[in-house]
Design a protein around this motif. Sequence first.
Motif, PDB file in Angstrom:
ATOM      1  N   GLU A   1       0.848  -1.181   0.000  1.00  0.00           N
ATOM      2  CA  GLU A   1       0.000   0.000   0.000  1.00  0.00           C
ATOM      3  C   GLU A   1       0.883   1.231   0.000  1.00  0.00           C
ATOM      4  O   GLU A   1       1.813   1.337   0.804  1.00  0.00           O
ATOM      5  N   VAL A   2       0.625   2.147  -0.912  1.00  0.00           N
ATOM      6  CA  VAL A   2       1.415   3.364  -1.004  1.00  0.00           C
ATOM      7  C   VAL A   2       0.737   4.460  -0.194  1.00  0.00           C
ATOM      8  O   VAL A   2      -0.459   4.707  -0.349  1.00  0.00           O
ATOM      9  N   ARG A   3       1.501   5.103   0.664  1.00  0.00           N
ATOM     10  CA  ARG A   3       0.966   6.173   1.497  1.00  0.00           C
ATOM     11  C   ARG A   3       1.802   7.437   1.317  1.00  0.00           C
ATOM     12  O   ARG A   3       2.999   7.382   1.034  1.00  0.00           O
ATOM     13  N   SER A   4       1.160   8.561   1.510  1.00  0.00           N
ATOM     14  CA  SER A   4       1.842   9.838   1.389  1.00  0.00           C
ATOM     15  C   SER A   4       2.861   9.995   2.515  1.00  0.00           C
ATOM     16  O   SER A   4       2.535   9.793   3.688  1.00  0.00           O
ATOM     17  N   PRO A   5       4.097  10.408   2.206  1.00  0.00           N
ATOM     18  CA  PRO A   5       5.064  10.681   3.261  1.00  0.00           C
ATOM     19  C   PRO A   5       4.764  11.981   4.000  1.00  0.00           C
ATOM     20  O   PRO A   5       5.404  12.284   5.000  1.00  0.00           O
ATOM     21  N   PHE A   6       3.795  12.749   3.492  1.00  0.00           N
ATOM     22  CA  PHE A   6       3.435  14.024   4.114  1.00  0.00           C
ATOM     23  C   PHE A   6       2.261  13.912   5.071  1.00  0.00           C
ATOM     24  O   PHE A   6       2.150  14.686   6.015  1.00  0.00           O
TER      25      PHE A   6
END
Length: 293
Positions: A14-19
């Motif tokens: 799952e790709v998540r925002s680093p922000f």
Amino acid sequence: MSGCSVTFDSGDEEVRSPFTGEQVEPGPVLAVKLDNAPDARPHTGLASADIVYASQVEGGLSRLTAIYSGDLPAETGPVRSARESDLQLLRTFGDPAFAFSGARSAVLPLITQSPVEAVTPDSAPGAFFRSGDRDAPHNLFLRPTEALDDAPGASDASDIGFRFGEAPEGGRETPEETVRFPSASFGFAWSAEDGAWRVSMDGSPAQDTGTGQVTAATVVVQYVDVHDSQFPGTPFTETVGSGAATVLRDGRAHDARWQRDSSGDGTRFTGEDGERLNFATGPVWVVLAPAPA
């Protein structure tokens, strides 16, 4: 990597925002310098920002820098002028697109020499427009998608030091926190209904023309050195170094430390135990507050 990947027991990634820690595909970074005078409010597109930095400008007033990546609003603004401090702050994002509406003449060469991809009404006239319902200079707005078209080399979102996850132990129950500049203030009131902090500015609720009340999942009060810049009358906000911070999440305040070793580095936030301090998933507000003397 352009984002933070989380792998589950099933093997799915799952790709998540680093922000923000949210499940969203990160994209190029767009920083927008926003007016924050009373006549500039309510803002447009502010609630869509991944990160909002609040910093001090001339006269002890405040301006905002909104950071977007991946999920862009149709419009944002009002847009105002850049400051020398912005260049140090934005290096943490690599080579981001930076939308602004001018700067004092001595600052413009510094912007040209910096790695940011400058987006201005001159370079991208189609990305900016004037609203008819406000007086200048508080009526210049930006179309973020068109702005990024003018900055094809803008860096994708990457790790800037934030960590997201379960709340740390301890902290103190804090229903409301106020941060004061010499001529401005920011308030954050915990709302169990929203599961977030309701933002106010100069004592009035912060509103977005599209969504209403602006909220933040995490608020960081980062105490920094604010000193005279090389340009008379303009303060410089130091975001490289280390110092104290207060992290607000889930209705509690946690004492913390921040550290950023160089302008190309991210900022680490650690708790009293020295471990990285997790933020709550969602938008982050960072108030760059003058450190106590």
